[in-house]
Design a protein around this motif. Sequence first.
Motif, PDB file in Angstrom:
ATOM      1  N   UNK A 203       0.869  -1.179   0.000  1.00 25.22           N
ATOM      2  CA  UNK A 203       0.000   0.000   0.000  1.00 25.22           C
ATOM      3  C   UNK A 203       0.902   1.223   0.000  1.00 25.22           C
ATOM      4  N   UNK A 204       0.554   2.227  -0.786  1.00 22.60           N
ATOM      5  CA  UNK A 204       1.423   3.386  -0.960  1.00 22.60           C
ATOM      6  C   UNK A 204       0.949   4.577  -0.125  1.00 22.60           C
ATOM      7  N   UNK A 205       1.883   5.476   0.146  1.00 22.88           N
ATOM      8  CA  UNK A 205       1.583   6.665   0.935  1.00 22.88           C
ATOM      9  C   UNK A 205       0.542   7.521   0.221  1.00 22.88           C
ATOM     10  N   UNK A 206      -0.391   8.066   1.005  1.00 20.95           N
ATOM     11  CA  UNK A 206      -1.493   8.921   0.528  1.00 20.95           C
ATOM     12  C   UNK A 206      -2.555   8.132  -0.234  1.00 20.95           C
TER      13      UNK A 206
ATOM     14  N   UNK B  53      -5.869   5.743  -0.518  1.00 24.15           N
ATOM     15  CA  UNK B  53      -7.077   5.297   0.175  1.00 24.15           C
ATOM     16  C   UNK B  53      -7.317   3.873  -0.304  1.00 24.15           C
ATOM     17  N   UNK B  54      -6.994   2.906   0.557  1.00 23.22           N
ATOM     18  CA  UNK B  54      -6.990   1.490   0.179  1.00 23.22           C
ATOM     19  C   UNK B  54      -8.105   0.761   0.910  1.00 23.22           C
ATOM     20  N   UNK B  55      -8.793  -0.133   0.208  1.00 24.83           N
ATOM     21  CA  UNK B  55      -9.902  -0.880   0.804  1.00 24.83           C
ATOM     22  C   UNK B  55      -9.618  -2.372   0.784  1.00 24.83           C
ATOM     23  N   UNK B  56      -9.872  -3.026   1.925  1.00 27.41           N
ATOM     24  CA  UNK B  56      -9.896  -4.483   2.019  1.00 27.41           C
ATOM     25  C   UNK B  56     -11.359  -4.896   1.987  1.00 27.41           C
ATOM     26  N   UNK B  57     -11.745  -5.624   0.954  1.00 29.98           N
ATOM     27  CA  UNK B  57     -13.144  -5.955   0.727  1.00 29.98           C
ATOM     28  C   UNK B  57     -13.330  -7.469   0.698  1.00 29.98           C
ATOM     29  N   UNK B  58     -14.332  -7.945   1.401  1.00 31.52           N
ATOM     30  CA  UNK B  58     -14.609  -9.381   1.385  1.00 31.52           C
ATOM     31  C   UNK B  58     -15.717  -9.729   2.353  1.00 31.52           C
ATOM     32  N   UNK B  59     -16.193 -10.951   2.276  1.00 33.97           N
ATOM     33  CA  UNK B  59     -17.242 -11.420   3.164  1.00 33.97           C
ATOM     34  C   UNK B  59     -16.717 -11.713   4.561  1.00 33.97           C
TER      35      UNK B  59
ATOM     36  N   UNK C 102      -2.678   8.408   4.583  1.00 27.29           N
ATOM     37  CA  UNK C 102      -2.958   7.060   4.096  1.00 27.29           C
ATOM     38  C   UNK C 102      -4.122   6.500   4.892  1.00 27.29           C
ATOM     39  N   UNK C 103      -5.195   6.118   4.195  1.00 29.44           N
ATOM     40  CA  UNK C 103      -6.365   5.528   4.835  1.00 29.44           C
ATOM     41  C   UNK C 103      -6.471   4.068   4.404  1.00 29.44           C
ATOM     42  N   UNK C 104      -6.748   3.198   5.355  1.00 31.73           N
ATOM     43  CA  UNK C 104      -7.016   1.787   5.067  1.00 31.73           C
ATOM     44  C   UNK C 104      -8.377   1.444   5.654  1.00 31.73           C
ATOM     45  N   UNK C 105      -9.319   1.091   4.788  1.00 33.63           N
ATOM     46  CA  UNK C 105     -10.674   0.790   5.233  1.00 33.63           C
ATOM     47  C   UNK C 105     -10.975  -0.689   5.036  1.00 33.63           C
TER      48      UNK C 105
ATOM     49  N   UNK D 112      -8.698  -1.477  -4.485  1.00 33.05           N
ATOM     50  CA  UNK D 112      -9.417  -2.440  -3.659  1.00 33.05           C
ATOM     51  C   UNK D 112      -8.697  -3.782  -3.722  1.00 33.05           C
ATOM     52  N   UNK D 113      -8.569  -4.439  -2.575  1.00 32.55           N
ATOM     53  CA  UNK D 113      -8.121  -5.831  -2.538  1.00 32.55           C
ATOM     54  C   UNK D 113      -9.328  -6.687  -2.184  1.00 32.55           C
ATOM     55  N   UNK D 114      -9.743  -7.530  -3.122  1.00 27.07           N
ATOM     56  CA  UNK D 114     -10.856  -8.452  -2.868  1.00 27.07           C
ATOM     57  C   UNK D 114     -10.273  -9.708  -2.235  1.00 27.07           C
TER      58      UNK D 114
END
Length: 382
Positions: free
Chosen positions: A47-50, A52-58, A207-210, A225-227
């Motif tokens: 994940x890179x600086x600045x 907005x990265x999402x971890x998505x999954x069930x 850097x945001x990680x949701x 997004x990482x599925x």
Amino acid sequence: MAKKPVGPVRRDFAPWEDPAARPFIEFRNVTKTFGDFTAVDDLSLKIHEREFFALLGGSGCGKTTMMRMLAGFETPNAGEILLDGQNLAGVPPYRRPVNMMFQSYALFPHMSVEANVAFGLRQEGMPRTDIALRVSEMLKLVRLEHFAKRKPHQLSGGQRQRVALARSLAKKPKVLLLDEPLGALDRKLREDTQFELMDLQYELGMTFLIVTHDQEEAMTVADRIAVMDKGRIIQIATPAEIYEVPNSRFVADFIGDINMMECKVVAHAEDGMRLHCPLFSCDIDVAQKVEAGIGETVWFAIRPEKVRISFDEPDSKVNAVHGEVWDIAYLGDVSIYHTHIADEETVRATVANRSRTVEKPVGWDDKVWLSWDRDAGLILTR
């Protein structure tokens, strides 16, 4: 020739496309088990600086476990987690330059808004005058400066969410971790808050990680997004690429609605492939080439909004199939048509309701034609 973008481009920011760019957060072959259950399985991620990265999954896919390991609440059984080049092994949570905002907000009910925001700063021993300035700055940032003296029970759900966000940002962490942060909000407020989060992240340059199970939320806020599924990452890409160019049937089916049919390859062309689906009376012409020989099984996938529905038979005998309308859902902005093709197999078509009245509406039990352009769908091999 420059790469043609897939979907709209939100901002000119793509450090992941630069092989020389150093990741800000890095998971290296990380595994985490709980007894016999493997929550995260030999996972690597940059994940890179600045960003907005999402971890998505069930539920149970490992996304929350990854966030908790980054925060220091869980320890990996194997692998390394690095933040800004520092290995976080052995660093306790309170020494890590990250902060987490929980779904429950975890506000202190007996404290005022300003006292809630100031709590972490007081714990660190910041001078009182500096605390007052920082709290004022944070409340102005989330537009709650006129609510400083109120208690949490005197606020709406959206306002409490913004208090929790201000408190998370007050210590100016390098990374903000958001664990299902909007799950307690109603749909309209959640949509508004998603855009507020995007604007705030851009303004702060943080850097945001949701972590979320809400596809629409991830698609709205994230740069990438990482599925995830069963402790592994299935695909990492921008929202538009995840939606338009999924790398597998799992991702295609997980993100949004999609029609998916098993087919056989019948011909190769210079700019595409010809498929045959037993359910259809037509061949399928696709402007895409994949590694599959004549007679091999592949899957044709097409989003409902890319399927046209009409009473008139199309001129082309490819990419056009006849059927009977079985169900209709009117959602205001769009209508969804479920059309039976053969053996009660259903193809979905979504039509935008561009006007309030329709001269000849498609109704239940109507015989219709479904058709699509050759570049509307895609071929999946796994």
